[in-house]
Design a protein around this motif. Structure first.
Motif, PDB file in Angstrom:
ATOM      1  N   TYR A 170       0.840  -1.196   0.000  1.00 44.06           N
ATOM      2  CA  TYR A 170       0.000   0.000   0.000  1.00 44.06           C
ATOM      3  C   TYR A 170       0.876   1.246   0.000  1.00 44.06           C
ATOM      4  CZ  TYR A 170      -2.962   3.793   1.686  1.00 44.06           C
ATOM      5  OH  TYR A 170      -3.605   4.993   1.819  1.00 44.06           O
ATOM      6  N   ASP A 192      -3.396   6.297  -2.795  1.00 47.46           N
ATOM      7  CA  ASP A 192      -3.977   5.022  -2.349  1.00 47.46           C
ATOM      8  C   ASP A 192      -3.719   3.905  -3.362  1.00 47.46           C
ATOM      9  OD1 ASP A 192      -4.978   6.223  -0.024  1.00 47.46           O
ATOM     10  OD2 ASP A 192      -6.790   6.878  -1.075  1.00 47.46           O
ATOM     11  N   GLY A 194      -2.792   0.411  -4.384  1.00 46.30           N
ATOM     12  CA  GLY A 194      -2.743  -0.956  -3.870  1.00 46.30           C
ATOM     13  C   GLY A 194      -2.148  -1.881  -4.914  1.00 46.30           C
TER      14      GLY A 194
END
Length: 361
Positions: A170, A192, A194
C-alpha cells in the motif's frame, strides 16, 4: 553512592545489551558500476544527437540480523548517481521476517513489481533495458504493469509454500518518497495505490517453471487530469539447462488516461523473449508490442497506436564480477496526436546500438 552504583550497573547492562545486539547484525557493502557507449538514430528532428556515453553506479548497504527467537530484521539502502553530478537514495527500507513471511517498510518496489514474471534478459536487458534513455521511448507503462515505483510504502510477502508466494503493498501517495510529506490533495497524480501479486516457481525433471499474476489499483489525485485505474499482468518463464524462454501480457487499464482529450482507451502490451547461457557467454532476444499513452514526445495526450521493439543482446564474463555487454534494438512507433476522431498520425522509427561493461561487487 548507592544511586551512583545502580546507575553505573544499569549503564553497563545497557552497553552490554547494545554490544550483543550489534554483534548479531551483519553489515555488507556491494553494488555495481555500468558504462555504456551508444550510437542511435530516430525521426524526432535534425537537432538530435547520435552518440553518447552513459554511466550508472549504485552502492548497496545492507544490515541483516537474526534474533534469538528467530526474528529476521534489517535494512537496505541503495545509493545511486542521477542525471546530474549527484548521488541520492534510490531505495531504502527496513524489514522484519520469519516463518510467517516478511514485512517491509520504506522506499522500494511494491508487490506487483516484486512478484511479476517476464521474459529473460541479459546484459543491457534488451526491451526492459536502457535503450530508451537514448531513443525510442516506450508507452508510459513500458512492458510492465503500472506500479508505485520506489514511493514510500508498506508491503507484506507470504513465505513461499509449495512453490507459491503472494504479497500486497500500500502506497498513500505515489511519486513521493524519503522525508517528503504530501500536504495537499492537489499534489499527487495518484494516491492510495494498492498492489497485489502471486507467483509460482518449481522444477519438473529439469524444467524450471515460473508463473505470475499481479494487479495494481489507484485513485487519481485532485486536479491530476487523469482517470483512476486498475491494471493487471500475467507472465511466465521456463528454463531448461542453459535455455530460458518467457513472456507476459499487461492490461494497463486507464493508467495516465487523460480525463479530457483522450484519443483512445486501449493500453496493452505483450512481449516474448528467450536467452541461452553457455559458460562465460550469454545471448538473448526479445520483442515488445504495445499501445498506450506516451510522454516520449513531450505531450500528455500523445498516444502510441502501435509501438514495436525488437532487441538482441549478449554478454561475456571477462573476470569474476566483470562482464562485457552489447545489444542492438530496433523500434517503430506510430504516434497519434490531437483528440478522438481528429488525430494526426506521426511516425518514429530508429535503432539504438550499445556496447558497455559492468562490474558487480
Amino acid at each position: 553512592m548507592r544511586k551512583l552504583l545502580l546507575a553505573t550497573t544499569a549503564t553497563a547492562a545497557v552497553c552490554a545489551f547494545a554490544a550483543q545486539a550489534q554483534a548479531q547484525v551483519t553489515v555488507t557493502l556491494g553494488g555495481y558500476t555500468e558504462f555504456f557507449a551508444a550510437t542511435y538514430d530516430d525521426d524526432t528532428g535534425s537537432d538530435r544527437t547520435s552518440r553518447e556515453f552513459q554511466l550508472e553506479t549504485e552502492i548497496v548497504i545492507r544490515a541483516d540480523g537474526k534474533a534469538d527467537n528467530g526474528l529476521l530484521y534489517g535494512t537496505k539502502v541503495e545509493l545511486q548517481n542521477g542525471t546530474t553530478n549527484s548521488v541520492g537514495t534510490d531505495e531504502a527500507s527496513v524489514y522484519l521476517g520469519g516463518t510467517w513471511g516478511r514485512l517491509e517498510l520504506g522506499d522500494f518496489d511494491g508487490a506487483s513489481d516484486t512478484l511479476k514474471i517476464y521474459a529473460p534478459v541479459v546484459g543491457v536487458e534488451q526491451i526492459d533495458g536502457d535503450y530508451s534513455d537514448f531513443a525510442g521511448g516506450q508507452p508510459n507503462f513500458g512492458m510492465h504493469i503500472p506500479n508505485s515505483g520506489d514511493s514510500t510504502k508498506i508491503m507484506y510477502l507470504t513465505p513461499r509454500i509449495a512453490g507459491f508466494q503472494a504479497g500486497a503493498s500500500y502506497t498513500p501517495e505515489a511519486d513521493n518518497q524519503a522525508q517528503s510529506v504530501v500536504a495537499l490533495k492537489t499534489t499527487s497524480t495518484y494516491k492510495d495505490v494498492g498492489e497485489f501479486g502471486i507467483n509460482y516457481t518449481g522444477e519438473f525433471s529439469g524444467l524450471g517453471v515460473a508463473l505470475g499474476a499481479t494487479l495494481t489499483t489507484a485513485s487519481s489525485g485532485t486536479n491530476s487530469g487523469v482517470e483512476d485505474f486498475t491494471a493487471w499482468n500475467l507472465g511466465a518463464q521456463f528454463t531448461f539447462g542453459g535455455f530460458a524462454f518467457g513472456g507476459g501480457y499487461v492490461d494497463a487499464g486507464d493508467f495516465l488516461l487523460p480525463t479530457t482529450g483522450a484519443i483512445d482507451d486501449d493500453q496493452t502490451a505483450w512481449h516474448v523473449g528467450g536467452s541461452y547461457t553457455a559458460g562465460p557467454v550469454a545471448v538473448a532476444a526479445s520483442y515488445l508490442n504495445a499501445q498506450g499513452y506516451t510522454a516520449a514526445y513531450g505531450g500528455s495526450t500523445d498516444y502510441s497506436d502501435d509501438y514495436q521493439a525488437f532487441s538482441v543482446g549478449a554478454t561475456y564474463a571477462l573476470a569474476p564480477g566483470m562482464i562485457l555487454e552489447t545489444e542492438v534494438t530496433f523500434f517503430e512507433d506510430d504516434v497519434l496526436t490531437g483528440t478522438r476522431g481528429a488525430t494526426v498520425k506521426g511516425n518514429n522509427d530508429g535503432y539504438v546500438f550499445v556496447v558497455g561493461t559492468r562490474l558487480d561487487f
